[in-house]
Write an enzyme that holds these catalytic residues in place. Structure first.
Site, PDB file in Angstrom:
ATOM      1  N   GLN A 258      72.399  38.537  50.989  1.00 31.05           N
ATOM      2  CA  GLN A 258      73.656  37.477  51.255  1.00 31.05           C
ATOM      3  C   GLN A 258      72.946  36.155  50.606  1.00 31.05           C
ATOM      4  OE1 GLN A 258      76.493  38.631  51.798  1.00 31.05           O
ATOM      5  NE2 GLN A 258      75.933  40.720  52.770  1.00 31.05           N
ATOM      6  N   PHE A 283      76.440  51.380  51.168  1.00 33.02           N
ATOM      7  CA  PHE A 283      75.804  50.234  50.372  1.00 33.02           C
ATOM      8  C   PHE A 283      75.041  49.222  51.442  1.00 33.02           C
ATOM      9  CE2 PHE A 283      80.039  51.458  48.922  1.00 33.02           C
ATOM     10  CZ  PHE A 283      79.887  51.757  47.584  1.00 33.02           C
ATOM     11  N   GLU A 305      72.510  54.071  50.709  1.00 28.77           N
ATOM     12  CA  GLU A 305      72.242  52.708  49.615  1.00 28.77           C
ATOM     13  C   GLU A 305      71.424  53.422  48.360  1.00 28.77           C
ATOM     14  OE1 GLU A 305      72.296  49.287  49.177  1.00 28.77           O
ATOM     15  OE2 GLU A 305      71.048  49.918  47.402  1.00 28.77           O
ATOM     16  N   ASP A 347      80.229  47.891  52.439  1.00 29.54           N
ATOM     17  CA  ASP A 347      80.155  46.530  51.815  1.00 29.54           C
ATOM     18  C   ASP A 347      79.693  46.655  50.028  1.00 29.54           C
ATOM     19  OD1 ASP A 347      79.095  43.959  51.356  1.00 29.54           O
ATOM     20  OD2 ASP A 347      77.824  43.622  52.580  1.00 29.54           O
ATOM     21  N   CYS A 374      83.191  40.733  48.672  1.00 26.30           N
ATOM     22  CA  CYS A 374      83.120  39.597  48.073  1.00 26.30           C
ATOM     23  C   CYS A 374      84.011  39.393  46.864  1.00 26.30           C
ATOM     24  CB  CYS A 374      81.722  39.325  47.636  1.00 26.30           C
ATOM     25  SG  CYS A 374      81.168  40.643  46.553  1.00 26.30           S
TER      26      CYS A 374
END
Ligand code: SAM
Length: 417
Positions: A258, A283, A305, A347, A374
């Site tokens: 992040q 993810f 992932e 995510d 996001c």
């Protein structure tokens, strides 16, 4: 160029303002809703035009001098609210998000009424203009540079807007980087890493400016697959670490983390509060959400992932944190089925969820989806797809984890009905 004088009405996602004129809709950059401005039209399309403010005739009380002028880079993009107080930029982001919820998310009236009362864009714990711990800088004419606003042309910069102080302290603008295509920087809790993409000898020039506790790396230009192992280590181990509520995450410096220093804490808290029972974390990167959930709720967790480097970090991070978790490398959309779990956490990158992932979730045993995003537009698109697949949106919270830019981070929860 064509100029018009107009009053702008409402904020739009992306940091522009919308003006409705006799000639149609105009998206204006550099304005604040309520202002009367003179606009240069820069683009005309069939159903709308775009323009930028050249003169503010009646300024908003929320206007401040464009911060980019003080930073010496008046033209750069990526700071869409450079001319707005930070408090008001959050109100504009809230209104733009509400518009996306009703237009794209198509949430029902009850939820929209509740969101109208409750939905906020919450500031980070440590507010300020120096939050970006990860940057990618272009090299233009041998100097570090950034994109000009609204264009793909790069302009040299002497200050990297919104960057953590450790990034500007490198003073990279003083170095001739001819032979490099770009420079990537990641700052950890202690130390950081600089990767020069381009000719290796250019990276060696940085050996004197990169602090001894940092890593310095070189990667050939054009090789975009970061897990292909083509990065050359010049100094340090090529790792960065971040500690979140006492848990240390160590990861490959080129891997995902992040960007805002408070984001890992804020988002993992938001996810821990929302999950129920055992959890699948899609993810999962270096394991942030899965490990914090396992540690703080005692849930069994399974993380998936696409990057094998990130999964290696996630496994090591879980072991160091003393939690049991399973991590697998796979593209999420290629999974045949999800392991049995009560909650699926997603995510994804900005592009959101592939329809195959929505089908995978719908055909699983999960009763709840916690969606970290996001990107408001893809979040709302996927929210609608989840609603069409038997889930109902329960709540949405947003955090200003990209202050003064047009971006917002969302967490939403959806229950199977
Ligand atoms: C927004 S990051 C989230 C990472 C993690 N949740 C965190 O907070 O640190 C998205 C992650 O998805 C991974 N990714 C992107 N596309 C993917 C795909 N199709 N399948 C699996 N992983 C993917 C990226 O490598 C990245 O680690």
């Amino acid at each position: 160029m064509n100029h018009v004088e107009l009053t702008v009405d409402a904020p739009a996602a992306g940091g522009e303002s919308v003006a409705r004129t006799e000639d149609g809709v105009i998206f204006v950059s550099g304005a604040i809703p309520g202002e009367r401005v003179r606009v240069e039209i820069t683009q005309t399309k069939k159903s709308f035009s775009r323009g930028r403010v050249v003169e503010v005739c009646e300024p908003s009380p929320h206007r401040v001098p464009d911060r980019r002028i003080a930073w010496g880079c008046p033209d750069v993009g990526g700071v869409e609210y450079a001319h707005v107080t930070v408090e008001h930029s959050r109100e504009l982001k809230r209104l733009a998000a509400m518009d996306q919820f009703s237009r794209i998310g198509k949430f029902d009236r009850d939820l929209m009424d509740r969101l109208k009362r409750e939905f906020r864009v919450t500031p980070p714990h440590h507010d300020g203009e120096e939050w970006r711990t990860r940057v990618q800088l272009a090299v233009t004419g041998g100097r570090i540079g950034m994109y000009r606003a609204g264009s793909h042309e790069t302009v040299p910069v002497t200050h990297v807007p919104l960057a953590a102080p450790a990034i500007n302290d490198l003073n990279l603008h003083q170095i001739d980087l001819t032979g490099a295509e770009r420079v990537e920087i990641a700052v950890g809790d202690t130390g950081g890493a600089v990767t020069v993409v381009g000719r290796e000898e250019v990276a060696h020039k940085l050996a004197e400016v990169v602090p001894p506790e940092w890593s310095l790396m070189s990667r050939a230009a054009g090789r975009r697959n970061r897990s292909a192992g083509r990065t050359t280590l010049i100094a340090g181990a090529g790792r960065v670490s971040h500690t979140v509520r006492g848990v240390t995450f160590d990861l490959d410096a080129e891997g995902f983390w992040q960007v805002h220093p408070d984001a890992a804490d804020i988002l993992s808290r938001g996810v821990v509060e929302r999950v129920r029972g055992d959890v699948v974390d899609l993810f999962c990167g270096a394991g942030l959400l899965a490990i914090m959930v396992a540690r703080e709720t005692g849930a069994r967790v399974w993380g998936v992932e696409g990057s094998s480097l990130a999964i290696a970090s996630a496994r090591a991070n879980a072991q160091r944190a003393g939690v049991e978790a399973t991590f697998d490398v796979s593209r999420v959309e290629k999974l045949g089925a999800l392991t049995d779990a009560d909650t699926v956490v997603v995510d994804p990158p900005r592009a959101g969820l592939d329809p195959a992932v929505i089908r995978l979730i719908a055909s699983s045993t999960c009763k709840r989806v916690v969606y970290v995003s996001c990107d408001g537009a893809t979040f709302c698109r996927d929210a609608q797809r989840l609603q069409n697949s038997g889930f109902e949106c329960r709540d949405i919270q947003a955090f200003d984890l990209f202050p003064l830019t047009a971006h917002v981070e969302f967490i939403g929860s959806f229950d199977r009905v």
